[in-house]
Scaffold this motif. Structure first.
Motif, PDB file in Angstrom:
ATOM      1  N   SER A   3      60.294  88.083 -66.947  1.00  0.00           N
ATOM      2  CA  SER A   3      59.878  89.452 -66.632  1.00  0.00           C
ATOM      3  C   SER A   3      59.111  89.499 -65.316  1.00  0.00           C
ATOM      4  O   SER A   3      59.240  90.459 -64.554  1.00  0.00           O
ATOM      5  CB  SER A   3      59.022  90.025 -67.768  1.00  0.00           C
ATOM      6  OG  SER A   3      59.794  90.230 -68.934  1.00  0.00           O
ATOM      7  N   ALA A   4      58.322  88.469 -65.029  1.00  0.00           N
ATOM      8  CA  ALA A   4      57.600  88.412 -63.753  1.00  0.00           C
ATOM      9  C   ALA A   4      58.570  88.230 -62.596  1.00  0.00           C
ATOM     10  O   ALA A   4      58.383  88.818 -61.517  1.00  0.00           O
ATOM     11  CB  ALA A   4      56.574  87.280 -63.782  1.00  0.00           C
ATOM     12  N   SER A  53      58.189  97.969 -64.602  1.00  0.00           N
ATOM     13  CA  SER A  53      58.219  96.675 -65.279  1.00  0.00           C
ATOM     14  C   SER A  53      57.303  96.625 -66.498  1.00  0.00           C
ATOM     15  O   SER A  53      57.130  95.551 -67.103  1.00  0.00           O
ATOM     16  CB  SER A  53      57.805  95.569 -64.293  1.00  0.00           C
ATOM     17  OG  SER A  53      58.690  95.521 -63.189  1.00  0.00           O
ATOM     18  N   GLY A  54      56.708  97.757 -66.854  1.00  0.00           N
ATOM     19  CA  GLY A  54      55.823  97.795 -68.009  1.00  0.00           C
ATOM     20  C   GLY A  54      54.408  97.369 -67.707  1.00  0.00           C
ATOM     21  O   GLY A  54      53.643  97.014 -68.613  1.00  0.00           O
ATOM     22  N   LEU A  55      54.027  97.449 -66.420  1.00  0.00           N
ATOM     23  CA  LEU A  55      52.688  97.047 -66.013  1.00  0.00           C
ATOM     24  C   LEU A  55      51.847  98.272 -65.662  1.00  0.00           C
ATOM     25  O   LEU A  55      52.375  99.357 -65.414  1.00  0.00           O
ATOM     26  CB  LEU A  55      52.763  96.110 -64.811  1.00  0.00           C
ATOM     27  CG  LEU A  55      53.613  94.854 -65.010  1.00  0.00           C
ATOM     28  CD1 LEU A  55      53.698  94.058 -63.711  1.00  0.00           C
ATOM     29  CD2 LEU A  55      53.059  93.996 -66.134  1.00  0.00           C
ATOM     30  N   LYS A  85      57.296  95.558 -74.440  1.00  0.00           N
ATOM     31  CA  LYS A  85      58.745  95.656 -74.639  1.00  0.00           C
ATOM     32  C   LYS A  85      59.469  95.561 -73.299  1.00  0.00           C
ATOM     33  O   LYS A  85      60.613  95.108 -73.230  1.00  0.00           O
ATOM     34  CB  LYS A  85      59.093  96.963 -75.346  1.00  0.00           C
ATOM     35  CG  LYS A  85      58.628  97.017 -76.797  1.00  0.00           C
ATOM     36  CD  LYS A  85      59.074  98.313 -77.473  1.00  0.00           C
ATOM     37  CE  LYS A  85      58.629  98.335 -78.927  1.00  0.00           C
ATOM     38  NZ  LYS A  85      59.054  99.586 -79.623  1.00  0.00           N
ATOM     39  N   LYS A  86      58.805  96.008 -72.249  1.00  0.00           N
ATOM     40  CA  LYS A  86      59.383  95.908 -70.912  1.00  0.00           C
ATOM     41  C   LYS A  86      59.013  94.594 -70.254  1.00  0.00           C
ATOM     42  O   LYS A  86      59.831  93.978 -69.574  1.00  0.00           O
ATOM     43  CB  LYS A  86      58.913  97.082 -70.036  1.00  0.00           C
ATOM     44  CG  LYS A  86      59.564  98.413 -70.358  1.00  0.00           C
ATOM     45  CD  LYS A  86      59.164  99.450 -69.312  1.00  0.00           C
ATOM     46  CE  LYS A  86      59.895 100.758 -69.519  1.00  0.00           C
ATOM     47  NZ  LYS A  86      59.533 101.758 -68.477  1.00  0.00           N
ATOM     48  N   PHE A  87      57.756  94.184 -70.400  1.00  0.00           N
ATOM     49  CA  PHE A  87      57.313  92.926 -69.828  1.00  0.00           C
ATOM     50  C   PHE A  87      57.112  91.943 -70.968  1.00  0.00           C
ATOM     51  O   PHE A  87      56.145  92.013 -71.716  1.00  0.00           O
ATOM     52  CB  PHE A  87      56.005  93.093 -69.033  1.00  0.00           C
ATOM     53  CG  PHE A  87      55.675  91.894 -68.176  1.00  0.00           C
ATOM     54  CD1 PHE A  87      55.958  91.908 -66.821  1.00  0.00           C
ATOM     55  CD2 PHE A  87      55.098  90.749 -68.734  1.00  0.00           C
ATOM     56  CE1 PHE A  87      55.683  90.808 -66.033  1.00  0.00           C
ATOM     57  CE2 PHE A  87      54.821  89.648 -67.947  1.00  0.00           C
ATOM     58  CZ  PHE A  87      55.104  89.674 -66.599  1.00  0.00           C
ATOM     59  N   ASN A 103      59.200  83.007 -71.091  1.00  0.00           N
ATOM     60  CA  ASN A 103      58.745  81.981 -70.160  1.00  0.00           C
ATOM     61  C   ASN A 103      59.869  80.969 -69.894  1.00  0.00           C
ATOM     62  O   ASN A 103      60.689  80.672 -70.767  1.00  0.00           O
ATOM     63  CB  ASN A 103      57.517  81.278 -70.692  1.00  0.00           C
ATOM     64  CG  ASN A 103      56.356  82.231 -70.905  1.00  0.00           C
ATOM     65  OD1 ASN A 103      56.216  83.219 -70.179  1.00  0.00           O
ATOM     66  ND2 ASN A 103      55.515  81.954 -71.895  1.00  0.00           N
ATOM     67  N   LEU A 104      59.880  80.437 -68.675  1.00  0.00           N
ATOM     68  CA  LEU A 104      60.981  79.573 -68.246  1.00  0.00           C
ATOM     69  C   LEU A 104      60.506  78.148 -67.961  1.00  0.00           C
ATOM     70  O   LEU A 104      59.343  77.936 -67.646  1.00  0.00           O
ATOM     71  CB  LEU A 104      61.620  80.161 -66.983  1.00  0.00           C
ATOM     72  CG  LEU A 104      62.211  81.565 -67.156  1.00  0.00           C
ATOM     73  CD1 LEU A 104      62.514  82.173 -65.795  1.00  0.00           C
ATOM     74  CD2 LEU A 104      63.473  81.490 -68.007  1.00  0.00           C
TER      75      LEU A 104
END
Length: 287
Positions: free
Chosen positions: A128-129, A164-166, A279-281, A286-287
């Motif tokens: 998401s980031a 982005s939900g922030l 829900k958006k972010f 995590n990768l």
């Protein structure tokens, strides 16, 4: 938080703005190539001094010690790349998913290597980031904005953040940089080797005093003028311990519609307190 941009001057640059070991499992990397994976912080480069200088509370003696440590940091940390990357040509504004993941992991290994030396928790690479960073890059490109402007494109960052939900929190997310304009490559195309070398130098500049000279000018202490970016990347901006313990990280690149050689680099860090809509972010992506 407002970050002051770096003005970097060298023979290849008009304006260039603009961390020793971290295990691969800290960002769930599957493998690490034979290349620079860390930046070492010299003796005298301390979290306390960074916080002091960023809050105008540093003595002349400590400021001199921090500058001298930063000079060592620029001189002693030199990029070592994987020769195989010299044969991989990329358009930095149109990276494939795997290329985007590779350069994000590369940058984050460097940042986290420096954070670990100050006993800071690692930042976390997050899908998401990364998507947020891509939205920021699009805002910059579509509106003809770049690191060559006098300040961050706050309106665009805000639109990308909300989408982005922030939280609409102004410029608390971005540390902005820029790739050198060189005669080696044209436009937004370069080898993956060159891209990593340039990102390595960008991060080194941000850590060590906003250094804006060439590698050969590293002894000139006049080129070390700000540590706000270091304070953000390393979580050392606050004298009272208000820095976020960690952040979700994503990085992207943008060019200008009428000048593909001017590449801005968007280092986006998202503290959990700025996430409004999970829900958006997705904090679990995590990768």
């Amino acid at each position: 938080m407002k970050n002051t941009k770096l003005l970097l001057k060298n023979v290849f640059t008009i304006i260039l703005f603009v961390i020793g070991f971290v295990v691969a499992t800290s960002i769930n990397s599957t493998s690490v190539k034979a290349e620079s994976t860390s930046i070492t912080l010299p003796s005298g480069y301390t979290a306390k001094r960074i916080a002091q200088v960023d809050n105008n509370k540093i003595s002349a003696k400590n400021k001199k010690a921090l500058i001298n440590a930063s000079v060592k940091g620029v001189k002693e940390n030199q990029f070592v790349g994987d020769d195989a990357d010299k044969n991989v040509m990329v358009d930095v504004t149109k990276l494939s998913s795997s290329q985007k993941l590779e350069i994000n992991r590369f940058a984050l290994r460097l940042i986290n290597s420096a954070r670990s030396q100050l006993n800071k928790k690692p930042w976390v690479l997050n899908k998401s980031a990364m998507d947020f960073a891509d939205k920021v890059a699009k805002q910059y490109h579509d509106n003809g904005r770049s690191v060559w402007d006098s300040d961050h494109y706050v309106a665009g960052i805000t639109r990308a953040a909300v989408a982005s939900g922030l939280k609409n929190a102004g410029q608390v997310y971005e540390d902005e940089s820029g790739l050198p304009i060189t005669s080696e490559f044209s436009g937004s195309t370069r080898s993956m080797y060159a891209l990593k070398r340039q990102v390595y130098f960008n991060i080194k500049q941000m850590l060590f005093g906003g250094y804006y000279g060439t590698e050969s000018q590293a002894d000139n202490t006049a080129y070390y003028t700000e540590w706000e970016h270091a304070g953000d990347l390393l979580g050392c901006r606050s004298l009272k311990g208000y820095d976020a313990p960690t952040k979700y990280f994503g990085m992207s690149f943008s060019d200008l519609p009428n000048d593909h050689s001017k590449i801005s680099v968007h280092f986006m860090g998202v503290a959990k307190r700025y996430i409004k809509n999970t829900k958006k972010f997705n904090i679990h992506a995590n990768l």
